[in-house]
Design a protein around this motif. Structure first.
Motif, short mmCIF file in Angstrom:
data_model
loop_
_atom_site.label_atom_id
_atom_site.label_comp_id
_atom_site.label_asym_id
_atom_site.label_seq_id
_atom_site.Cartn_x
_atom_site.Cartn_y
_atom_site.Cartn_z
N GLY A 41 8.55 3.02 4.55
CA GLY A 41 7.45 3.58 5.34
C GLY A 41 6.52 4.41 4.47
O GLY A 41 6.89 4.84 3.37
N PRO A 42 5.31 4.68 4.97
CA PRO A 42 4.30 5.37 4.17
C PRO A 42 4.38 6.89 4.21
O PRO A 42 3.70 7.57 3.46
CB PRO A 42 2.99 4.90 4.80
CG PRO A 42 3.34 4.67 6.24
CD PRO A 42 4.75 4.16 6.24
N ARG A 43 5.21 7.45 5.09
CA ARG A 43 5.29 8.89 5.24
C ARG A 43 6.73 9.36 4.98
O ARG A 43 7.66 8.57 5.10
CB ARG A 43 4.86 9.31 6.65
CG ARG A 43 3.49 8.79 7.06
CD ARG A 43 3.17 9.09 8.52
NE ARG A 43 1.90 8.49 8.95
CZ ARG A 43 1.44 8.51 10.19
NH1 ARG A 43 2.15 9.09 11.15
NH2 ARG A 43 0.27 7.95 10.49
N THR A 44 6.88 10.64 4.68
CA THR A 44 8.22 11.20 4.49
C THR A 44 8.41 12.54 5.19
O THR A 44 9.54 13.03 5.28
CB THR A 44 8.53 11.41 2.99
OG1 THR A 44 7.59 12.35 2.45
CG2 THR A 44 8.49 10.11 2.22
N ALA A 90 2.99 -5.32 6.14
CA ALA A 90 2.60 -6.17 5.01
C ALA A 90 2.95 -5.51 3.68
O ALA A 90 3.37 -6.20 2.73
CB ALA A 90 1.10 -6.46 5.08
N THR A 91 2.81 -4.20 3.60
CA THR A 91 3.09 -3.48 2.36
C THR A 91 4.58 -3.25 2.15
O THR A 91 5.09 -3.43 1.04
CB THR A 91 2.35 -2.13 2.36
OG1 THR A 91 0.94 -2.37 2.47
CG2 THR A 91 2.63 -1.36 1.09
N THR A 92 5.27 -2.84 3.20
CA THR A 92 6.67 -2.47 3.06
C THR A 92 7.61 -3.67 3.17
O THR A 92 8.76 -3.58 2.74
CB THR A 92 7.08 -1.47 4.15
OG1 THR A 92 6.95 -2.08 5.44
CG2 THR A 92 6.20 -0.22 4.10
N ARG A 125 0.83 -7.82 16.01
CA ARG A 125 0.30 -7.51 14.67
C ARG A 125 1.42 -7.35 13.65
O ARG A 125 1.24 -7.71 12.48
CB ARG A 125 -0.57 -6.25 14.74
CG ARG A 125 -1.88 -6.49 15.48
CD ARG A 125 -2.71 -5.23 15.61
NE ARG A 125 -3.99 -5.51 16.23
CZ ARG A 125 -4.86 -4.59 16.60
NH1 ARG A 125 -4.59 -3.30 16.38
NH2 ARG A 125 -6.00 -4.93 17.17
N ALA A 126 2.56 -6.80 14.07
CA ALA A 126 3.70 -6.71 13.15
C ALA A 126 4.11 -8.10 12.70
O ALA A 126 4.38 -8.34 11.52
CB ALA A 126 4.85 -5.99 13.83
#
Length: 229
Positions: A41-44, A90-92, A125-126
């Motif tokens: 994920g993009p956040r922590t 798409a990124t992860t 979208r996922a």
């Protein structure tokens, strides 16, 4: 197997919380083992004051930074996450989404029908990003407002019915969707600190709903063993 936690304030947590994400990480460590999975994920961070994703002050300082990753935010619901999920998946390259969303939508932004449409858009979208992505979705747990606002209580119940229909409609063999059960034994008085957000026992119960769903439906991991008495 790559897991992505998606949620609102009940998932992101605030400074000083363990979070149910932490409880789920402990479960995955025990049942899958280190190296057999990834949390992505993009956040922590945790919520701190008016700043989203601002704090790393988890109750367990040994909670690994890599395991803190998520896509969750204080005040963010299906409507907020629907535009974000495709690029994040798409990124992860997340394989399994663990989703707890909807309460903030119903409380502040939209009624059940519109919120259910946002959920359908999110899931579509996922899949556009990763056609074989799986998802476990927690029904909305009505908060203390539902005790005194019958219209809100009805909206939560109606959304959960519409969410179940969306899961049934969109489920398919190559990209299964699972509606988790209500967290076992969860009550607002015992398992939240303010009538909405989970305290330590509530964190365990929410993690158990996801863990038991994964195990029972897909044979992933094992039964959750840390439920409070």
């Amino acid at each position: 197997m790559r897991f992505l936690f998606v949620g609102d304030s009940m998932t992101v947590g605030r400074a000083g919380d363990f979070t149910w994400r932490h409880r789920m990480w402990q479960h995955l460590e025990r049942t899958l083992g280190p190296g057999a999975y990834t949390i992505t994920g993009p956040r922590t961070g945790l919520y701190a004051g008016d700043e989203a994703d601002a704090s790393q002050a988890y109750a367990d300082p040994e909670f690994p930074r890599a395991a803190r990753r998520h896509l969750a935010g204080w005040g963010e619901g299906w409507r907020h996450m629907a535009p974000l999920i495709q690029p994040v998946v798409a990124t992860t390259r997340a394989d399994v989404l663990l989703i707890s969303l909807g309460l903030i939508d119903l409380g502040f932004y939209a009624h059940a029908e519109e919120t259910a449409e946002h959920a359908r858009t999110f899931l579509t979208r996922a899949r556009a990003a990763k056609p074989d992505v799986r998802a476990v979705i927690l029904p909305v747990i009505p908060n203390v407002r539902a005790r005194t606002d019958p219209f809100f209580a009805d909206d939560c119940a109606r959304f959960n019915t519409l969410l179940a229909k969306a899961v049934a409609d969109l489920d398919r063999p190559g990209s299964p969707l699972l509606l988790a059960s209500h967290p076992p034994g969860y009550t607002l008085d015992a398992d939240t600190y303010d009538g909405t957000h989970p305290g330590p026992s509530g964190e365990h119960r929410i993690a158990a709903a996801f863990a038991d769903g994964l195990h029972q439906a897909w044979g992933v991991g094992g039964p959750y063993r840390d439920l409070p008495e």
